[in-house]
Every structure is written in C-alpha cells, then in structure tokens.
Design a protein around this motif. Structure first.
Motif: not given
Length: 301
Positions: A154-163, A186-192
């Motif tokens: 998450p963050g302003r420059s977020s990344r979504l990663v799959v292997s 990411l959308r709901e900023r669960h990290d915050l």
C-alpha cells in the motif's frame, strides 16, 4: 473535575481490558466486518482519550473547573517561570503520567509509520527491478517465482504483486478473485486501519486486551477483503484461490495462521447472513456514541 477524571479512568480501563477481550470473542462481527472495524476504532480512540484524558483532567483540576479554564492558567504560570498555586506533587504526577503515556503513544506511532514507509520504499524499488508488469491487469506486477504468492504494497505508489506460481496454479477466475481481494486492501487502506492498534500494542504490550484487538482487527480486514472478492467471483473460486495461496505458507508457519485461513474459508462457504439494516445502523451509532462520551467529558464546561 476529580469525578470526571475517575469516570474517564474507569471507562478507559474497561475498554482496554474486559470490553476488548469480550468483543474479540463476539460472533456477530463476521456478519458485519465493516461495522466491527468501526467499533474497534471507536474502542481504541475512546480508550486512548479516556486513559490519557483522566490524567490530564485530574492533574489540572486545582487550576480550574474544566480543561478550558485550567490549561490557560498552567501556560500563563509556566510562561513566567512560576509554579501554579494548588498544583501539588500528586496532581503533577498524574499530569506527568498522562503526558508521558500520550507522548509514548505518538512516538511509537510515528516510529512504526516511518519504519514501515522505509521498508515499503525498499520493497517497491526491488519489485521495480525484479517483477514485470502484467498486461492483463494494469497495476499488477508478476514475480518470477514458482511458489503461489499474492500480496499488495500500500501507499501512494502502491503495488499489487502475484507470483508466476499463482498464474500457473489457478484458473483465470481464481486469479481475478485473488486480485479483487488485494485491491480491496489497497482501496480501503487497511494498512492504516491496523496501524493504531499496532502502536497501542507496542505501547502497552502487557495489556492483553490490546493484543486481542490487534488480532481481531487483522482478521476483520481479511474478512472484508474476502467479501469484496466474493462479490466479484464465485465463492468456490475464491475458496480454491485461498487454499492455493494460503497453502503455500512454509511448514514452519504458526498453527494460528492455518486456523485463521480455515475460519475464513468456512465463513465464505457457509454464507453467513449479514446483520439486518437496523442492527448495522445501531452498530455505527454505538461507535459514534462511544467516541462522543470521553470527548464530551473532556470538553464540557
């Protein structure tokens, strides 16, 4: 003010321990994760205001009938290097404890936030080198690794990663379910949402209620992301994706991780009925009222 301080202290202790422990064992949050997350935030905020506010209110009680009167007196007396009349050792100690606890909480929150931001920045730089953009899903990067792994940064420059292992092990519908789950984070900023509870847990690790709150909030944000993914895919596809990605955890993983994954899968498969609209409204009003009580006690004349 002494009675107000006592009331705030009792409220803060009750919220931090018995209420947090009991709420972490409640069954209804799995039927309304959003409402439960709002309630947890209200418990954390109200508990913090009550515990810190009780020390401030009691410590400043000799200087005025309320904080609005007492704080200017304290500032005025200290600005001329004069000890306020009536501020004895006991009241000053209460004031000092409140300031120390509040300062400690802010320090931990700031430190954890900065440390997390630095770690994410390093991780993001590595991903930009090691992972490749996936044309089928804008904003998603593919990591060339056989183990099925999916996560978001998450963050302003977020990344979504799959292997690459995810793309090989899952059907397209399962991949979209995984992506929908991570995009919800990411959308709901669960990290915050989690961050304040991490700070509280680090500030008072000896308070079991804070540990219960942190674990419960972590579980609820996963439920919420599961609900979003379930609206965009078939439940069996989401369950299969969770088994594939969750089953890739190392053998040394804690049993609690497996138990939490099994609980999520059982919840998706059983389709628990959502709380009725009146109950959802009541939960949200309860969260607002819970924060309002210490706020009014602190600011009331």
């Amino acid at each position: 003010m002494p009675f107000t301080a006592l009331g705030l202290l009792v409220l803060g202790v009750v919220l931090a321990e018995p209420v947090s422990r009991a709420f972490s064992r409640a069954s209804w949050p799995r039927r309304d994760p959003v409402g439960a997350l709002l309630m947890w935030q209200a418990i954390g905020l109200a508990g913090g205001l009550s515990l810190i506010g009780s020390g401030l209110v009691f410590g400043l009680s000799p200087l005025g009938a309320n904080l609005a009167e007492a704080v200017p007196v304290l500032v005025r007396e200290w600005s001329v290097a004069r000890w306020p009349a009536g501020l004895d050792v006991v009241h000053f100690a209460a004031l000092a404890v409140a300031v120390i606890v509040g300062g400690r909480l802010l320090w931990v929150l700031t430190t954890v936030s900065l440390r997390t931001l630095r770690a994410r920045r390093r991780h993001r730089d590595l991903l930009d080198v090691l992972a490749t953009p996936w044309p089928d899903s804008p904003g998603t990067r593919v990591l060339d690794h056989p183990l099925p792994v999916a996560y978001c940064l998450p963050g302003r420059s977020s990344r979504l990663v799959v292997s690459a292992g995810v793309l090989e092990a899952l059907e397209p519908e399962g991949v979209w379910a995984v992506l929908a789950h991570e995009r919800a984070h990411l959308r709901e900023r669960h990290d915050l949402v989690v961050l304040p509870f991490v700070a509280w847990g680090a500030t008072a690790p000896f308070v079991r209620g804070m540990v219960c709150a942190q674990l419960a909030v972590a579980a609820l944000i996963e439920m919420r992301a599961d609900d979003v993914a379930a609206c965009r895919s078939e439940p069996n596809q989401l369950v299969g994706a969770l088994r594939t990605v969750g089953g890739s955890a190392p053998a040394a993983a804690l049993t609690s991780f497996t138990d939490a994954l099994d609980a999520r899968i059982e919840r998706i498969s059983s389709h628990p009925a959502a709380l009725s609209r009146p109950r959802r409204v009541l939960v949200r009003l309860g969260a607002i009222a819970l924060v309002a009580v210490p706020t009014v006690l602190l600011l009331a004349p």
